[in-house]
Scaffold this motif. Sequence first.
Motif, short mmCIF file in Angstrom:
data_model
loop_
_atom_site.label_atom_id
_atom_site.label_comp_id
_atom_site.label_asym_id
_atom_site.label_seq_id
_atom_site.Cartn_x
_atom_site.Cartn_y
_atom_site.Cartn_z
N GLY A 49 46.19 41.92 40.07
CA GLY A 49 45.64 42.45 38.82
C GLY A 49 44.16 42.79 38.95
O GLY A 49 43.70 43.84 38.50
N ALA A 50 43.41 41.92 39.61
CA ALA A 50 41.98 42.18 39.82
C ALA A 50 41.80 43.41 40.72
O ALA A 50 40.95 44.27 40.45
CB ALA A 50 41.30 40.97 40.44
N ALA A 51 42.60 43.51 41.77
CA ALA A 51 42.50 44.64 42.69
C ALA A 51 42.79 45.96 41.97
O ALA A 51 42.08 46.96 42.17
CB ALA A 51 43.48 44.46 43.85
N ALA A 52 43.80 45.93 41.11
CA ALA A 52 44.13 47.14 40.36
C ALA A 52 43.00 47.52 39.41
O ALA A 52 42.63 48.69 39.29
CB ALA A 52 45.43 46.93 39.59
N ALA A 53 42.43 46.52 38.73
CA ALA A 53 41.32 46.79 37.80
C ALA A 53 40.10 47.32 38.53
O ALA A 53 39.35 48.14 37.99
CB ALA A 53 40.97 45.53 37.02
#
Length: 134
Positions: A57-61
């Motif tokens: 999720g952090a990588a996508a954001a």
Amino acid sequence: MVSDQTRQEIEEYLGQVPSWIDGLSEPAADHSWQVVRDLELGETELPNREKALVALGAAAALNCPYCIHFHTEEAKLEEVTEGGVTEAVNVAANVQYFSTILHGSQVDLDDFVEETSQIVDHIEEQQAASAGAD
């Protein structure tokens, strides 16, 4: 550059020493690996499956193709389905979306905290009532 001892440890964990390891500055190289080893790969309060989803999720954001690829593969190793991977990315996008709304609308943080507290209280009351009905 990581020390020979750390290089050997990385190879034991990962089967190889990824090329990006050479991009770590010497004063922090060994420590950087230790953080990955202990926090992301090690036994912690969060199961590895949950950590993989948080990282995805952090990588996508962050829109980081390297991290998205790695953490997607990590999540699959933890038996997250394609649907679960998609959902994790969608949740991250939703958080980013509403963060933009909150910041752009300049919502007062103290008011937001108070409203959130009231929402949590309401949900807890509903859950307690539902548990009592069983």
